[in-house]
Design an enzyme around this catalytic site. Structure first.
Site, PDB file in Angstrom:
ATOM      1  N   CYS A   1     -11.452  -1.375  -6.384  1.00 23.94           N
ATOM      2  CA  CYS A   1     -10.019  -1.690  -6.401  1.00 23.94           C
ATOM      3  C   CYS A   1      -9.173  -0.463  -6.078  1.00 23.94           C
ATOM      4  O   CYS A   1      -7.984  -0.585  -5.798  1.00 23.94           O
ATOM      5  CB  CYS A   1      -9.598  -2.202  -7.762  1.00 23.94           C
ATOM      6  SG  CYS A   1     -10.565  -3.578  -8.341  1.00 23.94           S
TER       7      CYS A   1
ATOM      8  N   CYS B   1      -1.242  -2.876 -10.363  1.00 25.23           N
ATOM      9  CA  CYS B   1      -2.600  -2.414 -10.050  1.00 25.23           C
ATOM     10  C   CYS B   1      -2.866  -0.971 -10.443  1.00 25.23           C
ATOM     11  O   CYS B   1      -3.985  -0.599 -10.728  1.00 25.23           O
ATOM     12  CB  CYS B   1      -2.909  -2.616  -8.571  1.00 25.23           C
ATOM     13  SG  CYS B   1      -2.104  -1.458  -7.480  1.00 25.23           S
TER      14      CYS B   1
END
Lengths: 398, 150
Positions: B37, B106
């Protein structure tokens, strides 16, 4: 910090060449509609036809009428793909591209699937070259157009267009080539290379933003995607952006004239940069080692992330680009790097350098030093010291 | 301004991160994120009298991932464990004068990492730590940060 900034992000935006600005500036001041018959209208018309001639010469098109002006590469790509697909719908409903095309090619291809077309993307190898066997396999009786970029903006890889053209024309479809990243950097001869449609961007040549061109080979069956007043052979309606088009023409002329010397000069600086930067540990070149744009160097560094690289390089006065997910609008990993077989983790740590007129041999040391400092600092901060160690491969792909 | 870029505070913490490093044999350790990620953070803490006396971090990630990690080490030091557990992602972002909206989700995991470190300490002390169902590791949809689901 050093206050002299080094710009190595010409792939994102190219400063307008001062000679181009001087040439085109009068057309900003004087309004003239090329469709009007009075003197100012005729001057505007002459400026456009002069630009058309210059663009024709840059790519060795057969005649000026083969060039139409657009608002930029995105529009050219849309007209090329959608215009040929819709015009030849009676022949079939299949379109193709490569997996590493620009979004302005991928999205028009994808959009056609809403109109009942099917689409295939040809895979590339680890250096970014399209798989010729797959290309041949994927073409069917139904295929109307294949869109392949001449060179890739993220990894610099140059495709073997002539070879691709041979296969494409044996099968009887159209070849569209997006030359946005390569025009003015490497020679282009649409006749010799066997290209049916070719996209050019003004800004990438050092011209003003807001203009582009599409080369259309004589006899190509194509229709407009935006009906209107019928300018540019009816293929691109709307009053012309005279300033940008005149500037694009001059930029094309200068590019053709200076390309042989300038690309050699940039290649030397670029090769030095690659040599110096690859001295860092766990540092890899992305794209093709030889078949690549002369002004382009791209890397990936293990254990660090691209947006951080960009910010830290910027702080040291060097402006670069990255394919990292975290710096993109969509937060998605670069489809180009993934297509070359990198994992998401590896694709995060990328850096792209694109050089131009303003770069000098002295820049090499500054950029190499800044890169080393950036890598060392970010790795000192990073908890990751071995690729994939703590995170087994299967967790990377869902 | 946060729609366009990072605040001065974010850039300051990014360029001059506080409390970088590792504590050998720490009282508490927390790690969140996933390199797929684009963000991995680890936080090490030492505790005395129920307070955080020493804190270090290491982060792989973008500018905001590094800045939020650095920021939270400053916010947490000297706090009781209960106070530390109450620091939220929003608190961290606010202390940095804001983060770009797309980064809020995020690259703002520092509060989670700190909570994991505190829980780790409590577990070692034999305290029963309620499981709120959060996994310290994100799962990733494969499309970069955007598809990471905590």
């Amino acid at each position: 910090m050093d206050n002299s900034k080094i710009y190595m992000d010409r792939g994102s935006a190219t400063p307008i060449d001062s000679r181009v600005l001087e040439f085109a500036y009068p057309f900003l001041k004087t309004a003239g509609n090329p469709s009007a018959l009075h003197r100012q209208g005729l001057e505007a018309k002459t400026a456009i036809e002069d630009a058309r001639q210059k663009v024709m010469e840059l790519i060795n098109a057969e005649k000026p009428a083969s060039i139409i002006f657009t608002s930029g590469a995105t529009e050219s790509n849309n007209i090329a793909i959608r215009g040929t697909a819709m015009r030849n719908i009676g022949r079939g409903k299949h379109v193709m591209g490569s997996a590493i095309e620009h979004m302005s090619v991928l999205n028009p291809l994808k959009d056609l699937t809403k109109s009942g077309f099917t689409m295939d993307l040809i895979p590339v190898d680890s250096t970014g070259i399209v798989d010729m066997n797959k290309l041949e396999e994927m073409i069917s009786q139904e295929t109307i157009v294949l869109s392949i970029m001449h060179a890739n903006n993220e990894i610099g890889t140059i495709q073997p267009i002539k070879e691709i053209s041979k296969i494409v024309h044996e099968k009887g479809l159209y070849l569209h080539v997006d030359a946005t990243a390569s025009a003015g950097k490497v020679p282009i001869d649409v006749q010799d290379m066997g290209i049916d449609l070719l996209t050019l961007s003004s800004n990438d040549l050092g011209g003003p933003q807001g203009a582009g061109a599409l080369y259309i080979k004589t006899g190509t069956r194509i229709q407009t995607v935006m009906p209107g007043g019928g300018q540019e052979r009816g293929l691109r309606s709307g009053s012309e952006n005279i300033f940008a088009i005149a500037g694009m023409g001059e930029a094309a002329r200068l590019a053709k004239e200076e390309l042989p010397v300038e690309s050699e000069r940039l290649k030397e600086i670029r090769d030095q940069l690659i040599h110096e930067i690859l001295k860092n540990e766990k540092t890899f070149l992305t794209g093709h080692p030889e078949n690549r744009l002369p002004h382009h160097a791209s890397f990936r560094f293990s254990f660090i992330e691209g947006e951080s690289i960009l910010l830290m390089m910027d702080f040291q006065g060097v402006q670069i680009s990255t394919g990292s997910a975290c710096s993109s609008k969509t937060l998605e990993a670069s489809h180009v790097l993934l297509a070359t077989g990198l994992t998401h983790e590896q694709a995060h740590g990328s850096m792209v350098l694109t050089l131009g007129h303003e770069n000098k041999p002295e820049d090499v040391k500054v950029v190499a030093d800044a890169t080393k400092k950036t890598i060392d600092r970010l790795r000192m901060l990073s908890p990751i010291t071995q690729e994939g160690e703590e995170y087994p491969e299967e967790e990377h792909h869902h | 301004m946060t729609d366009i870029g990072y605040t001065e505070k974010v850039m300051d913490h990014f360029m001059n991160p506080r409390n970088v490093g590792v504590i050998e044999d720490p009282d508490g350790y927390g790690k969140v994120g996933n390199p797929t990620c684009g963000d991995v953070m680890e936080i090490f803490i030492n505790i005395a009298d129920n307070k955080i006396t020493e804190i270090k971090f290491r982060t792989f990630g973008c500018g905001s991932a590094i800045a939020t990690s650095s920021m939270i080490t400053e916010m947490a030091i000297g706090k009781t464990l209960e106070e530390a557990m109450e620091i939220t992602r929003n608190d961290v972002a606010e202390s940095l004068d804001g983060l770009p909206p797309k980064k809020m989700h995020c690259s703002n995991l520092a509060a989670d990492a700190l909570q994991e470190a505190v829980k780790d300490y409590w577990k070692k002390q034999g305290k029963v730590v309620e499981d709120d169902g959060d996994s310290p590791e994100m799962t990733c949809g494969g499309g970069g940060c955007d598809s990471c689901v905590k």
